[in-house]
Design an enzyme around this catalytic site. Structure first.
Site, PDB file in Angstrom:
ATOM      1  N   LYS A 107      -2.163   1.222  20.514  1.00  0.00           N
ATOM      2  CA  LYS A 107      -2.953   0.983  19.297  1.00  0.00           C
ATOM      3  C   LYS A 107      -2.709  -0.452  18.798  1.00  0.00           C
ATOM      4  CE  LYS A 107      -3.012   5.871  17.956  1.00  0.00           C
ATOM      5  NZ  LYS A 107      -2.593   6.860  16.912  1.00  0.00           N
TER       6      LYS A 107
ATOM      7  N   TYR B 152     -12.402   9.758  17.998  1.00  0.00           N
ATOM      8  CA  TYR B 152     -11.723  10.643  17.040  1.00  0.00           C
ATOM      9  C   TYR B 152     -12.693  11.626  16.365  1.00  0.00           C
ATOM     10  CZ  TYR B 152      -7.225   8.150  17.331  1.00  0.00           C
ATOM     11  OH  TYR B 152      -6.010   7.624  17.748  1.00  0.00           O
TER      12      TYR B 152
ATOM     13  N   ASN C 255       1.623   4.677  14.454  1.00  0.00           N
ATOM     14  CA  ASN C 255       2.432   5.332  15.498  1.00  0.00           C
ATOM     15  C   ASN C 255       2.216   4.769  16.908  1.00  0.00           C
ATOM     16  OD1 ASN C 255      -0.038   6.533  15.941  1.00  0.00           O
ATOM     17  ND2 ASN C 255       0.657   8.629  15.628  1.00  0.00           N
TER      18      ASN C 255
ATOM     19  N   HIS D 100      -1.624   6.255  21.698  1.00  0.00           N
ATOM     20  CA  HIS D 100      -2.452   7.463  21.792  1.00  0.00           C
ATOM     21  C   HIS D 100      -2.285   8.071  23.175  1.00  0.00           C
ATOM     22  CE1 HIS D 100      -5.930  10.131  21.913  1.00  0.00           C
ATOM     23  NE2 HIS D 100      -6.156   9.620  23.109  1.00  0.00           N
TER      24      HIS D 100
ATOM     25  N   GLU E 226     -12.330  11.282  27.229  1.00  0.00           N
ATOM     26  CA  GLU E 226     -11.866   9.980  26.736  1.00  0.00           C
ATOM     27  C   GLU E 226     -11.961   8.912  27.829  1.00  0.00           C
ATOM     28  OE1 GLU E 226      -7.995  10.795  25.042  1.00  0.00           O
ATOM     29  OE2 GLU E 226      -8.862  12.007  23.440  1.00  0.00           O
TER      30      GLU E 226
HETATM   31  N1  UDP Z   1      -2.945  10.529  11.676  1.00  0.00           N
HETATM   32  C1  UDP Z   1      -2.685  10.089  10.391  1.00  0.00           C
HETATM   33  N2  UDP Z   1      -2.272  11.014   9.452  1.00  0.00           N
HETATM   34  C2  UDP Z   1      -2.102  12.321   9.758  1.00  0.00           C
HETATM   35  C3  UDP Z   1      -2.375  12.754  11.066  1.00  0.00           C
HETATM   36  C4  UDP Z   1      -2.778  11.828  12.012  1.00  0.00           C
HETATM   37  O1  UDP Z   1      -2.813   8.915  10.081  1.00  0.00           O
HETATM   38  O2  UDP Z   1      -1.723  13.110   8.872  1.00  0.00           O
HETATM   39  C5  UDP Z   1      -3.372   9.551  12.693  1.00  0.00           C
HETATM   40  C6  UDP Z   1      -2.249   9.166  13.662  1.00  0.00           C
HETATM   41  O3  UDP Z   1      -2.393   7.775  13.991  1.00  0.00           O
HETATM   42  C7  UDP Z   1      -2.559  10.040  14.870  1.00  0.00           C
HETATM   43  C8  UDP Z   1      -4.090  10.028  14.852  1.00  0.00           C
HETATM   44  O4  UDP Z   1      -4.412  10.102  13.472  1.00  0.00           O
HETATM   45  O5  UDP Z   1      -2.001   9.511  16.066  1.00  0.00           O
HETATM   46  C9  UDP Z   1      -4.754  11.159  15.585  1.00  0.00           C
HETATM   47  O6  UDP Z   1      -4.242  12.382  15.111  1.00  0.00           O
HETATM   48  P1  UDP Z   1      -3.858  13.546  16.109  1.00  0.00           P
HETATM   49  O7  UDP Z   1      -3.614  14.780  15.312  1.00  0.00           O
HETATM   50  O8  UDP Z   1      -4.866  13.630  17.222  1.00  0.00           O
HETATM   51  O9  UDP Z   1      -2.435  13.062  16.690  1.00  0.00           O
HETATM   52  P2  UDP Z   1      -2.022  12.505  18.136  1.00  0.00           P
HETATM   53  O10 UDP Z   1      -2.839  13.266  19.141  1.00  0.00           O
HETATM   54  O11 UDP Z   1      -2.306  11.024  18.141  1.00  0.00           O
HETATM   55  O12 UDP Z   1      -0.552  12.776  18.244  1.00  0.00           O
HETATM   56 MG    MG Z   2      -4.887  13.537  19.253  1.00  0.00          MG
END
Ligand code: UDP
Ligand code: MG
Length: 150
Positions: free
Chosen positions: A11, A51, A114, A117, A128
């Site tokens: 990211k 997303y 974080n 991805h 994707e």
């Molecule tokens: N995210 C956020 N707040 C939250 C949950 C997710 O900002 O409460 C962001 C975070 O960057 C995350 C992304 O949204 O990586 C996508 O969320 P997902 O649940 O798909 O998590 P991932 O698959 O990335 O672990």
């Molecule tokens: Mg995800």
């Protein structure tokens, strides 16, 4: 043999912090095979598609702004159970809940920064890969695999 594939993306915060090489290194060292790699500034349209499943979440606008804040590095990795293993290597969505030794557990603190991805299922990975690499990705045999797989 058709190998499982996953989409891994550094990211904007991970790119700015110079963590691209570190993340690639972990997947290479583990034995996964690189099929595609590119740096790009993603468009809002691309991110909203990527997303789409999260579009009703309260954090969605902030998430899209974060992902628009700079270039990302997208890659496709292949190997046995690479989708699930890739997620384990990334760590939990919330870095504070990520074990040390994982990418997020070693390099991040807040969920909204974080750094990486990883696809969450084989089906979403294929979606994707098609979205981020419409030009297609490599498919090649690697002699090293003889030393990695029994
Ligand atoms: N995210 C956020 N707040 C939250 C949950 C997710 O900002 O409460 C962001 C975070 O960057 C995350 C992304 O949204 O990586 C996508 O969320 P997902 O649940 O798909 O998590 P991932 O698959 O990335 O672990
Ligand atoms: Mg995800």
């Amino acid at each position: 043999m058709a190998q499982e594939r996953t989409y891994i993306m550094v990211k904007p915060d991970g790119v700015e912090r110079g963590l691209v090489g570190e993340i690639i290194k972990r997947f290479e060292n583990r034995g996964f095979k690189l099929l595609a790699l590119k740096a790009l500034q993603p468009s809002r349209d691309l991110l909203e598609k990527h997303y789409a499943d999260l579009s009703s979440k309260p954090f969605f606008p902030k998430l899209v702004d974060y992902m628009l804040s700079g270039p990302v590095v997208g890659m496709v990795w292949a190997g046995k159970e690479v989708v699930k293993t890739g997620r384990v290597m990334l760590g939990a969505t919330n870095p504070l809940a990520s074990a040390p030794g994982t990418i997020r557990g070693d390099y991040a603190i807040d969920v909204g920064k974080n750094i990486c991805h990883g696809s969450d299922a084989v089906e979403s990975a294929e979606k994707e890969i098609a979205l981020w690499f419409p030009e297609g990705v490599l498919n090649y045999e690697r002699s090293l695999d003889k030393l990695i797989y029994e």
